[in-house]
Design a protein around this motif. Sequence first.
Motif, short mmCIF file in Angstrom:
data_model
loop_
_atom_site.label_atom_id
_atom_site.label_comp_id
_atom_site.label_asym_id
_atom_site.label_seq_id
_atom_site.Cartn_x
_atom_site.Cartn_y
_atom_site.Cartn_z
N LEU A 1 0.83 -1.21 0.00
CA LEU A 1 0.00 0.00 0.00
C LEU A 1 0.86 1.26 0.00
O LEU A 1 0.48 2.28 -0.60
CB LEU A 1 -0.95 0.00 1.19
N ASN A 2 2.00 1.23 0.65
CA ASN A 2 2.91 2.38 0.63
C ASN A 2 3.28 2.73 -0.81
O ASN A 2 3.31 3.91 -1.18
CB ASN A 2 4.18 2.09 1.44
N VAL A 3 3.57 1.72 -1.61
CA VAL A 3 3.95 1.95 -3.01
C VAL A 3 2.80 2.59 -3.78
O VAL A 3 3.01 3.46 -4.61
CB VAL A 3 4.37 0.62 -3.68
N VAL A 4 1.58 2.17 -3.48
CA VAL A 4 0.41 2.70 -4.18
C VAL A 4 0.20 4.17 -3.81
O VAL A 4 -0.03 5.01 -4.69
CB VAL A 4 -0.86 1.88 -3.84
N ALA B 1 -5.53 7.01 -6.23
CA ALA B 1 -4.79 5.76 -6.00
C ALA B 1 -5.61 4.53 -6.43
O ALA B 1 -5.05 3.46 -6.67
CB ALA B 1 -4.39 5.64 -4.54
N PHE B 2 -6.92 4.69 -6.53
CA PHE B 2 -7.79 3.58 -6.92
C PHE B 2 -7.51 3.17 -8.37
O PHE B 2 -7.56 2.00 -8.72
CB PHE B 2 -9.26 3.96 -6.74
N GLY B 3 -7.20 4.14 -9.19
CA GLY B 3 -6.89 3.85 -10.59
C GLY B 3 -8.13 3.76 -11.45
O GLY B 3 -9.25 3.72 -10.97
N LYS B 4 -7.90 3.72 -12.73
CA LYS B 4 -8.97 3.66 -13.71
C LYS B 4 -9.32 2.20 -14.01
O LYS B 4 -8.48 1.32 -13.92
CB LYS B 4 -8.57 4.38 -14.99
N ALA C 1 1.17 -4.52 -7.25
CA ALA C 1 -0.12 -3.83 -7.34
C ALA C 1 0.19 -2.34 -7.28
O ALA C 1 0.77 -1.86 -6.32
CB ALA C 1 -1.02 -4.24 -6.19
N CYS C 2 -0.17 -1.61 -8.32
CA CYS C 2 0.15 -0.18 -8.41
C CYS C 2 -1.07 0.70 -8.18
O CYS C 2 -0.95 1.93 -8.17
CB CYS C 2 0.78 0.13 -9.77
N THR C 3 -2.24 0.10 -8.03
CA THR C 3 -3.46 0.83 -7.74
C THR C 3 -4.24 0.08 -6.66
O THR C 3 -4.06 -1.13 -6.48
CB THR C 3 -4.38 0.98 -8.97
#
Length: 180
Positions: free
Chosen positions: A70-73, A175-178, A127-129
Amino acid sequence: ADPPAQKAAELVLQHLVAAQAGDGFAREQILYAQTLAGIAFSNVRAGLTHALVRQTAAVLAGGRAQRGALNVVFLPHVIRFNAEDSRIRARYARLARALGLRGRADTLAVQALTDEIEALCATLKLACTLRQFGNAQELEGRFPAIAARAAEDFCTQANPRAVSKEDALEILRAAFGKAE
């Protein structure tokens, strides 16, 4: 905390991909980076990234195990938010330039920094989003509560820029992303 944090960031950018692939020297460098990051972290208080991580992890299954991911996101989104303040933007820009990232104007250097974080996330197939953490609709429905708790979290008090519930909600949405 800036010198050890900067050196830790340099080592991560230089060696993380190779370390993940199993390179022994690179893994050793990442251990040094972890130590330096720990030294840097022990000399400062956590900010908005950690508040968002704490509150989001609390609603995800296996939350404690997901905090690093989650930190990365959240990190690039929080950097963008904090960089709206010119004083903070200048600090991020100094870090970006020290890491060898391009950008003559501070805004461009900060963009290069967030781009680099997001590119590293994608390269490592992380996981990026937030959408990628599963159960996306339920998580998205809990954003208002997460944002309210994050804005009041004790970590947020140390953020270099004041944070409202609306600010936290905007970052969660980013951060949720598309949808793919």
